[in-house]
Design a protein around this motif. Structure first.
Motif, short mmCIF file in Angstrom:
data_model
loop_
_atom_site.label_atom_id
_atom_site.label_comp_id
_atom_site.label_asym_id
_atom_site.label_seq_id
_atom_site.Cartn_x
_atom_site.Cartn_y
_atom_site.Cartn_z
N ASN A 1 -0.49 5.01 -43.45
CA ASN A 1 0.83 4.93 -42.83
C ASN A 1 1.38 3.52 -42.95
OD1 ASN A 1 -0.23 3.37 -40.66
ND2 ASN A 1 -0.77 5.22 -39.54
N MET A 2 2.60 3.33 -42.49
CA MET A 2 3.28 2.04 -42.67
C MET A 2 2.53 0.90 -42.00
SD MET A 2 5.71 0.53 -44.12
CE MET A 2 6.62 -1.02 -44.07
N GLN A 3 2.04 1.14 -40.79
CA GLN A 3 1.30 0.10 -40.08
C GLN A 3 0.04 -0.28 -40.85
OE1 GLN A 3 -0.05 1.25 -36.17
NE2 GLN A 3 -0.40 -0.84 -35.52
N GLU A 4 -0.66 0.71 -41.38
CA GLU A 4 -1.87 0.45 -42.15
C GLU A 4 -1.56 -0.26 -43.47
OE1 GLU A 4 -4.54 4.27 -40.65
OE2 GLU A 4 -3.11 4.51 -42.29
N TYR A 5 -0.42 0.09 -44.07
CA TYR A 5 0.00 -0.56 -45.31
C TYR A 5 0.24 -2.05 -45.08
CZ TYR A 5 2.74 -1.51 -49.55
OH TYR A 5 3.21 -2.03 -50.73
N CYS A 6 0.87 -2.37 -43.98
CA CYS A 6 1.11 -3.78 -43.65
C CYS A 6 -0.21 -4.52 -43.45
CB CYS A 6 1.99 -3.90 -42.41
SG CYS A 6 3.70 -3.35 -42.67
N LYS A 7 -1.17 -3.87 -42.78
CA LYS A 7 -2.50 -4.48 -42.60
C LYS A 7 -3.17 -4.76 -43.93
CE LYS A 7 -3.86 -2.60 -38.07
NZ LYS A 7 -4.87 -1.73 -37.39
N LEU A 8 -3.08 -3.78 -44.83
CA LEU A 8 -3.69 -3.93 -46.15
C LEU A 8 -3.06 -5.08 -46.92
CD1 LEU A 8 -5.63 -2.84 -48.35
CD2 LEU A 8 -3.76 -1.35 -49.10
N CYS A 9 -1.73 -5.15 -46.91
CA CYS A 9 -1.05 -6.23 -47.61
C CYS A 9 -1.41 -7.60 -47.03
CB CYS A 9 0.47 -6.02 -47.56
SG CYS A 9 1.07 -4.67 -48.58
N GLU A 10 -1.46 -7.69 -45.72
CA GLU A 10 -1.83 -8.96 -45.08
C GLU A 10 -3.26 -9.35 -45.44
OE1 GLU A 10 -1.13 -8.25 -40.96
OE2 GLU A 10 1.06 -8.40 -41.14
N ARG A 11 -4.15 -8.37 -45.48
CA ARG A 11 -5.54 -8.64 -45.84
C ARG A 11 -5.66 -9.13 -47.28
NH1 ARG A 11 -8.19 -3.77 -43.90
NH2 ARG A 11 -8.49 -2.93 -45.99
N MET A 12 -4.76 -8.67 -48.14
CA MET A 12 -4.78 -9.06 -49.54
C MET A 12 -3.91 -10.30 -49.82
SD MET A 12 -4.52 -5.27 -51.32
CE MET A 12 -4.69 -5.93 -52.98
N GLY A 13 -3.26 -10.83 -48.78
CA GLY A 13 -2.41 -12.00 -48.96
C GLY A 13 -1.11 -11.70 -49.67
N ILE A 14 -0.61 -10.47 -49.55
CA ILE A 14 0.63 -10.07 -50.19
C ILE A 14 1.77 -10.26 -49.20
CG2 ILE A 14 1.91 -8.14 -51.21
CD1 ILE A 14 -0.82 -7.00 -52.08
N PRO A 15 2.79 -11.05 -49.53
CA PRO A 15 3.90 -11.31 -48.59
C PRO A 15 4.63 -10.02 -48.22
CG PRO A 15 3.96 -12.84 -50.44
CD PRO A 15 2.96 -11.80 -50.80
N LEU A 16 5.00 -9.91 -46.94
CA LEU A 16 5.72 -8.75 -46.45
C LEU A 16 7.18 -9.13 -46.21
CD1 LEU A 16 3.04 -7.36 -43.98
CD2 LEU A 16 3.73 -6.35 -46.16
N VAL A 17 7.93 -9.23 -47.30
CA VAL A 17 9.34 -9.60 -47.20
C VAL A 17 10.16 -8.31 -47.13
CG1 VAL A 17 11.18 -11.02 -48.18
CG2 VAL A 17 8.78 -11.60 -48.63
#
Length: 318
Positions: free
Chosen positions: A181-197
């Motif tokens: 889900n969206m919340q989990e996607y944000c966690k994954l991106c943050e864990r991988m160092g991918i900016p959430l712009v």
């Protein structure tokens, strides 16, 4: 005979469902209806898959009276199981349903012992070599030794994941589908160092491309409640993204919608359906599920109706 799908739903629950006309925190409520049944992401996925016509074996940890209730109920409805019996009781999940909204109260998961982890690995090894598709659903119980499954040989397997915690080793080996889900996607991106712009019109293309380039994920799907469901892949190295707006339905209980979506995609894979058609079917299954009370129930004729109406609703994301 090879098992079509092995579902690892390792953290099941005994579900208590309370129906109220209106739920107000801090007030006394008289409950109009109470239901109890087996639940949890793996169970919900397995039962919906069974309704769709799929074949699966469900492996889960079961303990004490709640675990026995779950085993007996699933056996009675024909779900194939490979239980690992543990000392601590299976947790209870209490859900309050009021005016189409759900509030969940989830007990802590049981804590596994070393011998119970060993029993799990022995059970898993009995089925691993004969299974082509493996679906991992949800969280692990406390004390679960994730290294025992990380060490398995994934060669020749299609791995489907509906989880985000403690799965990095699985993702690194390559998975057919990651559904979060969206919340989990944000966690994954943050864990991988991918900016959430998120303010950027290119947010989805930039972030999903970064995930797919760094991890060997064939299909990435992100759900976001009533917002569009988005699916991404790299086709011959080129980004491909599509989205579909879930249909408006009369919601009776939304719990298990994501599990049903996952089951729909699993079934679509066994039928050899395309990327876009898999998204359509999975979305239709999830929507039809929300129209019924229980998190693993749906009407097949309703799935067909929704599938037909959504067939032309797939939009490309550039």
């Amino acid at each position: 005979m090879a098992q079509e799908i092995l579902i690892l739903g390792l953290n099941p629950a005994w579900q208590r469902l309370f129906f109220l006309d209106k739920f107000t925190p801090g007030e006394v409520h008289r409950i109009s209806k109470v239901e109890e049944y087996a639940s949890g992401k793996g169970i919900n996925c397995g039962r919906v898959l069974q309704l769709l016509g799929g074949s699966a074996l469900l492996m889960h940890f079961l303990g004490d009276q709640n675990g026995s209730h779950i085993f007996d109920e699933l056996s009675a409805c024909g779900v194939q199981q490979a239980p690992v019996w543990i000392k601590e009781p299976t947790r209870i999940c209490t859900t309050i349903v009021s005016a189409g909204e759900s509030t969940e109260l989830i007990e802590p998961s049981p804590v596994l012992t070393e011998s119970e982890n060993d029993d799990f690995l022995q059970n898993l090894n009995d089925y691993w070599d004969s299974t082509q598709r493996v679906a991992l659903c949800g969280t692990f119980p406390k004390g679960f030794d994730v290294n025992k499954i990380n060490s398995l040989d994934f060669t020749g397997k299609k791995i489907f994941v509906d989880a985000v915690e403690d799965i990095d080793a699985w993702l690194a080996k390559g998975v057919e589908l990651l559904k979060i889900n969206m919340q989990e996607y944000c966690k994954l991106c943050e864990r991988m160092g991918i900016p959430l712009v998120m303010s950027s019109p290119q947010f989805w293309k930039m972030s999903a491309t970064a995930v797919l380039e760094r991890l060997p994920i064939k299909n990435l799907v992100v759900t976001d409640e009533e917002s569009p469901v988005r699916a991404f892949r790299l086709l011959e190295g080129k980004f491909q993204g599509v989205q579909i707006q879930p249909p408006t339905v009369q919601v009776k209980n939304s719990v298990g919608a994501g599990d049903s979506f996952f089951a729909g995609w699993l079934y679509a894979d066994t039928q050899g359906m395309s990327f876009e058609d898999s998204l359509v079917l999975a979305t239709a299954v999830a929507a039809a599920r929300c129209e019924t009370d229980r998190p693993w129930n749906l009407k097949l004729e309703r799935v067909s109706e929704l599938q037909a109406s959504l067939a032309e609703a797939v939009e490309k994301l550039e």
